[in-house]
Design a protein around this motif. Structure first.
Motif, PDB file in Angstrom:
ATOM      1  N   GLN A 109     -15.576  -7.226   6.615  1.00 16.89           N
ATOM      2  CA  GLN A 109     -16.464  -7.724   5.578  1.00 16.89           C
ATOM      3  C   GLN A 109     -17.064  -6.583   4.761  1.00 16.89           C
ATOM      4  N   VAL A 110     -17.419  -5.489   5.424  1.00 16.94           N
ATOM      5  CA  VAL A 110     -17.984  -4.334   4.717  1.00 16.94           C
ATOM      6  C   VAL A 110     -16.934  -3.698   3.819  1.00 16.94           C
ATOM      7  N   VAL A 111     -15.734  -3.513   4.363  1.00 15.74           N
ATOM      8  CA  VAL A 111     -14.652  -2.911   3.581  1.00 15.74           C
ATOM      9  C   VAL A 111     -14.309  -3.782   2.377  1.00 15.74           C
ATOM     10  N   HIS A 112     -14.168  -5.076   2.619  1.00 14.75           N
ATOM     11  CA  HIS A 112     -13.839  -6.011   1.543  1.00 14.75           C
ATOM     12  C   HIS A 112     -14.928  -5.994   0.468  1.00 14.75           C
ATOM     13  N   ALA A 113     -16.191  -5.981   0.893  1.00 14.25           N
ATOM     14  CA  ALA A 113     -17.301  -5.994  -0.073  1.00 14.25           C
ATOM     15  C   ALA A 113     -17.300  -4.736  -0.931  1.00 14.25           C
ATOM     16  N   ARG A 136      -5.739  -4.253   4.717  1.00 15.81           N
ATOM     17  CA  ARG A 136      -5.695  -5.655   4.303  1.00 15.81           C
ATOM     18  C   ARG A 136      -6.960  -6.075   3.548  1.00 15.81           C
ATOM     19  N   PRO A 137      -8.184  -5.733   4.041  1.00 14.01           N
ATOM     20  CA  PRO A 137      -9.376  -6.118   3.272  1.00 14.01           C
ATOM     21  C   PRO A 137      -9.409  -5.513   1.868  1.00 14.01           C
ATOM     22  N   PHE A 190       0.842  -1.192   0.000  1.00 16.17           N
ATOM     23  CA  PHE A 190       0.000   0.000   0.000  1.00 16.17           C
ATOM     24  C   PHE A 190       0.878   1.243   0.000  1.00 16.17           C
ATOM     25  N   ASP A 191       0.309   2.326  -0.533  1.00 20.51           N
ATOM     26  CA  ASP A 191       0.965   3.625  -0.511  1.00 20.51           C
ATOM     27  C   ASP A 191       0.424   4.436   0.654  1.00 20.51           C
ATOM     28  N   ILE A 192       1.176   5.445   1.041  1.00 18.09           N
ATOM     29  CA  ILE A 192       0.751   6.354   2.108  1.00 18.09           C
ATOM     30  C   ILE A 192       0.625   7.753   1.524  1.00 18.09           C
TER      31      ILE A 192
END
Length: 331
Positions: free
Chosen positions: A233-237, A260-261, A48-50
């Motif tokens: 789960q919400v973030v991943h979805a 991570r998600p 990931f970038d910052i």
């Protein structure tokens, strides 16, 4: 052409290289949060970038000290992968040039990118890009600084294709919160989150138009934040739907628990990575002529797709099969 010709050379010779970027862009505004993100990069790897935030991260009247802080952190040993960029103030704010002068002037050699928010016209972005590149050259940098442009106003959406075509632009970011707010109540607040953010007609149009503009000019489209900070789960979805339904290749994170998600949702599937490796190795053996794989014909058109699969797999931290890893990604 020889058998050992690399896919990037065999399939894209003469084309503008498509940026291979991390699938997640994590925003952090304070010293504490930026350092925490840099330490998390060391733990998870460069997946990931910052984005060090000078726009929302700096208190009014504290713009210059905050920009100097960002420059110091980007130049520090904690920035282990040189994958930290900066969001400056918008082109109508009196501090945007100061942000550029300080951060680019002091950290051009290690700055990953500059993000421009709330633009309303192509000319505004052109002015900022020109100042960024002049400042980098004056600082002794021999590299052009990549530019990310936020699409969060009516003017920016209308100009999306022209903005994507500007030199040095590598990402178009969709700024959903400001975009919804700019509709004066015509889009309900519920559309700032799922499922309405993917279903409301005005947002479907805006996201589709921005992604099309980005991809047509070899620019990475990045999706807006998920307001749910900690429910994996919400973030991943949200990330999965942004990727599979709208074609976004990157997404913002505003909490470490979201990283991570998002990355997992943006990854290609294991089976697709396996197929991509087999197909491209066979294609290289055939000197990039047509081949058959599992009873199907493949040629340069599909090779381009499968090469993008392997590049995304590497960028998201998937362990590649040994043969394509050795052939295509050996140091």
């Amino acid at each position: 052409m020889t058998q050992a010709t690399h896919p990037a050379e065999a399939l894209f010779k003469g084309d503008k290289p498509f940026p291979v970027l991390s699938a997640c862009e994590h925003f952090a505004g304070s010293e504490k949060l930026i350092l925490k993100a840099m330490d998390l990069q060391k733990e998870l790897g460069a997946i990931f970038d910052i984005t060090c935030d000078c726009e929302d991260g700096a208190a009014a009247g504290n713009e210059r000290p905050h920009a100097e802080l960002v420059a110091r952190l980007i130049n520090s040993e904690r920035n282990a992968f040189n994958k930290a960029g900066v969001r400056i103030h918008d082109p109508t704010h009196p501090s945007w040039k100061q942000d550029v002068d300080v951060v680019v002037g002091q950290a051009a050699a290690r700055l990953a990118y500059v993000t421009i928010p709330k633009s309303t016209s192509t000319s505004q972005v052109e002015e900022v890009i020109a100042h960024v590149q002049r400042t980098a050259r004056a600082a002794g940098s021999d590299r052009a600084i990549p530019i990310h442009v936020l699409i969060e106003t009516h003017g920016a959406l209308e100009a999306a294709f022209r903005l994507a075509a500007l030199p040095h632009v590598e990402v178009l970011d969709f700024g959903q919160m400001d975009f919804v707010s700019g509709h004066h109540g015509a889009i309900p607040a519920a559309a700032m989150r799922s499922p309405a953010q993917f279903d409301h007609a005005l947002l479907v149009r805006a996201k589709s138009q921005m992604v099309a503009a980005a991809l047509s000019h070899g620019v990475v489209p990045a999706h807006n934040v998920c307001l749910n900070l900690k429910d994996d789960q919400v973030v991943h979805a949200d990330a999965f739907r942004a990727r599979t339904q709208f074609g976004f290749l990157r997404m913002w994170s505003i909490h470490p628990a979201q990283i991570r998600p998002i990355v997992d949702a943006m990854k290609p599937s294991f089976d697709e990575v396996q197929d991509a490796g087999e197909i491209l190795c066979a294609a290289q053996d055939a000197q990039w002529g047509p081949i058959q794989y599992k009873g199907e014909l493949h040629d340069r058109a599909t090779y381009r797709y499968f090469w993008s699969v392997l590049e995304r797999a590497q960028a998201t931290g998937i362990e590649l099969p040994p043969k394509p890893a050795a052939r295509f990604f050996a140091a």
